[in-house]
Design a protein around this motif. Sequence first.
Motif, short mmCIF file in Angstrom:
data_model
loop_
_atom_site.label_atom_id
_atom_site.label_comp_id
_atom_site.label_asym_id
_atom_site.label_seq_id
_atom_site.Cartn_x
_atom_site.Cartn_y
_atom_site.Cartn_z
N UNK A 105 3.26 3.26 -7.74
CA UNK A 105 1.80 3.28 -7.60
C UNK A 105 1.19 2.04 -8.24
N UNK A 106 1.67 1.69 -9.42
CA UNK A 106 1.14 0.52 -10.13
C UNK A 106 1.39 -0.77 -9.37
N UNK A 107 2.55 -0.89 -8.72
CA UNK A 107 2.84 -2.08 -7.94
C UNK A 107 1.79 -2.28 -6.85
N UNK A 108 1.46 -1.21 -6.11
CA UNK A 108 0.48 -1.32 -5.02
C UNK A 108 -0.89 -1.69 -5.55
N UNK A 109 -1.30 -1.06 -6.65
CA UNK A 109 -2.62 -1.34 -7.21
C UNK A 109 -2.71 -2.76 -7.76
N UNK A 110 -1.62 -3.22 -8.37
CA UNK A 110 -1.62 -4.57 -8.93
C UNK A 110 -1.62 -5.64 -7.84
N UNK A 111 -1.25 -5.28 -6.62
CA UNK A 111 -1.30 -6.23 -5.50
C UNK A 111 -2.66 -6.24 -4.82
N UNK B 215 8.89 -3.53 -1.12
CA UNK B 215 8.56 -4.70 -0.28
C UNK B 215 7.60 -5.65 -0.99
N UNK B 216 6.71 -5.10 -1.79
CA UNK B 216 5.72 -5.92 -2.49
C UNK B 216 6.27 -6.55 -3.76
N UNK B 217 7.27 -5.89 -4.36
CA UNK B 217 7.85 -6.40 -5.60
C UNK B 217 9.36 -6.32 -5.53
N UNK B 218 9.98 -7.10 -4.66
CA UNK B 218 11.44 -7.04 -4.52
C UNK B 218 12.13 -7.35 -5.83
N UNK B 219 13.17 -6.55 -6.14
CA UNK B 219 13.90 -6.76 -7.38
C UNK B 219 13.46 -5.84 -8.49
N UNK B 220 12.28 -5.21 -8.33
CA UNK B 220 11.85 -4.24 -9.34
C UNK B 220 12.78 -3.05 -9.35
N UNK B 221 13.02 -2.50 -10.51
CA UNK B 221 13.92 -1.35 -10.63
C UNK B 221 13.14 -0.07 -10.36
N UNK B 222 13.22 0.38 -9.11
CA UNK B 222 12.53 1.61 -8.73
C UNK B 222 13.53 2.69 -8.34
N UNK C 263 0.04 -7.98 4.35
CA UNK C 263 -1.38 -7.67 4.52
C UNK C 263 -2.00 -6.97 3.33
N UNK C 264 -1.23 -6.75 2.27
CA UNK C 264 -1.74 -5.99 1.12
C UNK C 264 -3.05 -6.58 0.59
N UNK C 265 -3.17 -7.91 0.61
CA UNK C 265 -4.37 -8.55 0.06
C UNK C 265 -5.63 -8.22 0.86
N UNK C 266 -5.47 -7.72 2.10
CA UNK C 266 -6.62 -7.37 2.92
C UNK C 266 -6.93 -5.87 2.88
N UNK C 267 -6.04 -5.06 2.31
CA UNK C 267 -6.09 -3.61 2.46
C UNK C 267 -6.86 -2.94 1.32
N UNK C 268 -7.69 -1.97 1.68
CA UNK C 268 -8.46 -1.20 0.70
C UNK C 268 -7.79 0.13 0.39
N UNK C 269 -7.39 0.87 1.45
CA UNK C 269 -6.80 2.19 1.31
C UNK C 269 -5.38 2.19 1.89
N UNK C 270 -4.48 2.94 1.26
CA UNK C 270 -3.18 3.25 1.87
C UNK C 270 -2.91 4.73 1.67
N UNK C 271 -2.11 5.31 2.58
CA UNK C 271 -1.85 6.75 2.53
C UNK C 271 -0.37 7.05 2.75
N UNK C 272 0.51 6.59 1.85
CA UNK C 272 1.94 6.84 2.03
C UNK C 272 2.37 8.20 1.49
N UNK C 273 3.50 8.71 2.01
CA UNK C 273 4.15 9.82 1.32
C UNK C 273 5.03 9.23 0.23
#
Length: 425
Positions: free
Chosen positions: A267-273, A236-243, A216-226
């Motif tokens: 943070x960049x992964x979420x914004x880029x999605x 989940x949005x960028x599987x395989x990324x070295x985090x 649903x990331x493409x529909x979402x405006x705000x997120x509030x994770x810890x």
Amino acid sequence: MESSARGRLESISRHLLQPREADHAIHPVSLKAGKSEDEEAEPVIIGGMILDIHATPSIPTNSRTTTPGKVKYILGGVARNVAECMSKLGTKPFMISAVGLDMAGNLLLEQWRSAELSIEGIRKHPDIGTAVVCNIFDINGELAAGVASVKEIETFLTPEWIQQFKCNICSAPVLMVDANLNQSALEASCRMAAESGVPVWFEPVSVSKSRRIASVAKFVTFVSPNEDELVAMASALAPGNMLNTITEPKRTKPSIQCLFKMLKPAICVLLERGITIVAVTLGSDGVFLCSKGIPSIQRINVARTKLHGFGRQLYETVASRCSSNLHPLARGSEKSSHLFVMHFPALPTSVVRLTGAGDCLVGGALASICAGLDVMQSLAVGIAAAKAAVESETNVPSEYNVATIADDARAVYSAAKVIFNHSML
């Protein structure tokens, strides 16, 4: 006379044709009537209404035996807490959820009615077992362990039930969904809102459920994770990324700058999605407000949101005390190639209980956005609302004080600092 009789017959016909709760699983549902053009819309909150059982020992616990302490029933659920907080800050939300016709469900519904909030969107059925979470705290008030029985929310809060309230969702100033929803219900809710241009706020709930952002990331405006939810969402949005470097245990408490550097890749992964605003909650370290470019969403659908007495006072007081001129950099033109991050500090507080603080932060921010405050002012109010929750025995304080919230919001707002405003590379 003939006209009066015809009217009565039409009324009876409508009543008989209205689908009953027990029939929803096998018969098509009809859409609820939407808002008229002259009626202000309500923010819509979709997610869990849960009875929390809080057990707090009075002495350190020992395994395989009971310990003296206090056990309390507290009304909870992320979506329910957010909605209650919003209502106490002067914004009346429309709640979509599911509860059983049992003791826990009756407690939740009784409180909702007493707050004069609509129960139309709350599904009630004998086959539903109301969601219950049992939390066990340590003597310092920190969560030590817990058991959640919330599967019924996923089972009964279905796309078909939510679809009935499409008109409410599509006319709302904002939709908030919590990740207690099953994947199909989550996707249906977010899609309905996005197709009508309604901003969507996604609340992750937990590390495991936060991964539901992927579809649903493409529909979402705000997120509030810890911090932990942020990393899980990015993975989940960028599987395989070295985090992996983000999730390493911290031996010493990092500075705000170091903490940001650790979290920046996620943070960049979420914004880029495509997510517009990422509000990373940091507990006693405050909040990172992150966007791709300087935040362009200043105010949303203000004219369509009805302000009640408290909400109007809150808007006027905060707007006068948190001047936009305090942060001229944050009002510049948007550069989509830049990562913009502002740190909002937490407030000193006397901790009674930490559960509910994050939900009240979201509720305070959403109520303020709906009242007409900008995103930065709203986040400051959210932190002030969270402070009051930390000092309360319940998930949401019994009441808020306008002057106190406004003073605390000003303290947060004036101390906020831009810590990054450069290329995302």
